[in-house]
Design a protein around this motif. Structure first.
Motif, PDB file in Angstrom:
ATOM      1  N   LEU A   1       1.673  -2.459  52.680  1.00 24.62           N
ATOM      2  CA  LEU A   1       0.551  -3.372  52.872  1.00 24.62           C
ATOM      3  C   LEU A   1      -0.076  -3.157  54.248  1.00 24.62           C
ATOM      4  O   LEU A   1       0.586  -3.320  55.270  1.00 24.62           O
ATOM      5  CB  LEU A   1       1.015  -4.822  52.735  1.00 24.62           C
ATOM      6  CG  LEU A   1      -0.043  -5.895  52.912  1.00 24.62           C
ATOM      7  CD1 LEU A   1      -1.172  -5.716  51.901  1.00 24.62           C
ATOM      8  CD2 LEU A   1       0.562  -7.270  52.774  1.00 24.62           C
ATOM      9  N   GLU A   2      -1.331  -2.755  54.237  1.00 22.63           N
ATOM     10  CA  GLU A   2      -2.140  -2.625  55.444  1.00 22.63           C
ATOM     11  C   GLU A   2      -3.468  -3.310  55.142  1.00 22.63           C
ATOM     12  O   GLU A   2      -4.055  -3.077  54.093  1.00 22.63           O
ATOM     13  CB  GLU A   2      -2.362  -1.171  55.804  1.00 22.63           C
ATOM     14  CG  GLU A   2      -1.096  -0.439  56.206  1.00 22.63           C
ATOM     15  CD  GLU A   2      -1.362   1.005  56.585  1.00 22.63           C
ATOM     16  OE1 GLU A   2      -2.516   1.349  56.902  1.00 22.63           O
ATOM     17  OE2 GLU A   2      -0.405   1.780  56.565  1.00 22.63           O
ATOM     18  N   VAL A   3      -3.925  -4.134  56.062  1.00 26.10           N
ATOM     19  CA  VAL A   3      -5.155  -4.888  55.839  1.00 26.10           C
ATOM     20  C   VAL A   3      -6.187  -4.494  56.880  1.00 26.10           C
ATOM     21  O   VAL A   3      -5.936  -4.584  58.079  1.00 26.10           O
ATOM     22  CB  VAL A   3      -4.881  -6.406  55.930  1.00 26.10           C
ATOM     23  CG1 VAL A   3      -6.145  -7.191  55.639  1.00 26.10           C
ATOM     24  CG2 VAL A   3      -3.772  -6.814  54.982  1.00 26.10           C
ATOM     25  N   SER A   4      -7.343  -4.070  56.411  1.00 19.24           N
ATOM     26  CA  SER A   4      -8.431  -3.757  57.334  1.00 19.24           C
ATOM     27  C   SER A   4      -9.156  -5.053  57.692  1.00 19.24           C
ATOM     28  O   SER A   4      -9.035  -6.060  56.982  1.00 19.24           O
ATOM     29  CB  SER A   4      -9.400  -2.759  56.698  1.00 19.24           C
ATOM     30  OG  SER A   4     -10.299  -3.434  55.842  1.00 19.24           O
ATOM     31  N   PRO A   5      -9.936  -5.039  58.762  1.00 15.28           N
ATOM     32  CA  PRO A   5     -10.683  -6.248  59.149  1.00 15.28           C
ATOM     33  C   PRO A   5     -11.677  -6.720  58.094  1.00 15.28           C
ATOM     34  O   PRO A   5     -12.089  -7.869  58.113  1.00 15.28           O
ATOM     35  CB  PRO A   5     -11.425  -5.815  60.421  1.00 15.28           C
ATOM     36  CG  PRO A   5     -10.647  -4.672  60.955  1.00 15.28           C
ATOM     37  CD  PRO A   5     -10.073  -3.977  59.749  1.00 15.28           C
ATOM     38  N   LYS A   6     -12.039  -5.845  57.145  1.00 12.83           N
ATOM     39  CA  LYS A   6     -13.013  -6.214  56.119  1.00 12.83           C
ATOM     40  C   LYS A   6     -12.367  -6.679  54.817  1.00 12.83           C
ATOM     41  O   LYS A   6     -13.063  -7.064  53.888  1.00 12.83           O
ATOM     42  CB  LYS A   6     -13.934  -5.034  55.829  1.00 12.83           C
ATOM     43  CG  LYS A   6     -14.805  -4.667  57.007  1.00 12.83           C
ATOM     44  CD  LYS A   6     -15.715  -3.516  56.676  1.00 12.83           C
ATOM     45  CE  LYS A   6     -16.586  -3.183  57.869  1.00 12.83           C
ATOM     46  NZ  LYS A   6     -17.508  -2.095  57.594  1.00 12.83           N
ATOM     47  N   GLU A   7     -11.021  -6.623  54.728  1.00 13.45           N
ATOM     48  CA  GLU A   7     -10.321  -6.978  53.491  1.00 13.45           C
ATOM     49  C   GLU A   7      -9.668  -8.354  53.593  1.00 13.45           C
ATOM     50  O   GLU A   7      -9.394  -8.842  54.680  1.00 13.45           O
ATOM     51  CB  GLU A   7      -9.208  -5.968  53.185  1.00 13.45           C
ATOM     52  CG  GLU A   7      -9.687  -4.592  52.855  1.00 13.45           C
ATOM     53  CD  GLU A   7      -8.534  -3.636  52.620  1.00 13.45           C
ATOM     54  OE1 GLU A   7      -8.640  -2.845  51.686  1.00 13.45           O
ATOM     55  OE2 GLU A   7      -7.545  -3.675  53.374  1.00 13.45           O
ATOM     56  N   ALA A   8      -9.396  -8.929  52.436  1.00 10.22           N
ATOM     57  CA  ALA A   8      -8.599 -10.141  52.321  1.00 10.22           C
ATOM     58  C   ALA A   8      -7.582  -9.883  51.214  1.00 10.22           C
ATOM     59  O   ALA A   8      -7.939  -9.422  50.130  1.00 10.22           O
ATOM     60  CB  ALA A   8      -9.467 -11.341  51.967  1.00 10.22           C
ATOM     61  N   VAL A   9      -6.323 -10.147  51.506  1.00 13.03           N
ATOM     62  CA  VAL A   9      -5.249  -9.866  50.551  1.00 13.03           C
ATOM     63  C   VAL A   9      -4.488 -11.156  50.261  1.00 13.03           C
ATOM     64  O   VAL A   9      -4.166 -11.926  51.169  1.00 13.03           O
ATOM     65  CB  VAL A   9      -4.277  -8.805  51.109  1.00 13.03           C
ATOM     66  CG1 VAL A   9      -3.126  -8.562  50.155  1.00 13.03           C
ATOM     67  CG2 VAL A   9      -5.013  -7.503  51.386  1.00 13.03           C
ATOM     68  N   VAL A  10      -4.220 -11.368  48.988  1.00 12.71           N
ATOM     69  CA  VAL A  10      -3.334 -12.448  48.548  1.00 12.71           C
ATOM     70  C   VAL A  10      -2.160 -11.759  47.867  1.00 12.71           C
ATOM     71  O   VAL A  10      -2.356 -10.981  46.929  1.00 12.71           O
ATOM     72  CB  VAL A  10      -4.041 -13.415  47.575  1.00 12.71           C
ATOM     73  CG1 VAL A  10      -3.073 -14.467  47.063  1.00 12.71           C
ATOM     74  CG2 VAL A  10      -5.251 -14.062  48.241  1.00 12.71           C
TER      75      VAL A  10
END
Length: 99
Positions: free
Chosen positions: A13-22
């Protein structure tokens, strides 16, 4: 067949500043529940996406920022769990399915 990726083979799991993850784990009586269907419903209750929980009960959605409902379908049970997606973050949600 669902077009979502196999939850057993997801990359780290890697989250970019433009993504939202649930994301999170579906469990029953404190043990992971594999094979449950987890649906992502928008604020009006409309179906958006569905995945099947992995062998460890894990699921992941990339969603737009906002309030969502996770509808989990397991043998004999349907559980609705609220979730809020935040841009640039991974929000973890525990889903407990009653025995």
């Amino acid at each position: 067949m669902c077009g979502a990726p196999d939850q057993d083979t997801l990359p780290a799991l890697e989250v970019s500043p433009k993504e939202a993850v649930v994301h999170g784990v579906v469990s029953r009586s404190g043990s992971p529940l594999p094979g449950a269907y987890v649906r992502l419903l928008d604020g009006t209750g409309e179906f958006t996406a569905e995945v099947q929980s992995s062998a460890t009960g894990y699921f992941r959605f990339y969603a737009a920022e906002g309030d969502w409902t996770l509808r989990t379908l397991a043998p004999g049970r349907v559980v609705d769990t609220p979730a809020s997606a935040v841009q640039g973050s991974a929000v973890e949600v525990a889903v407990e399915v009653p025995a």
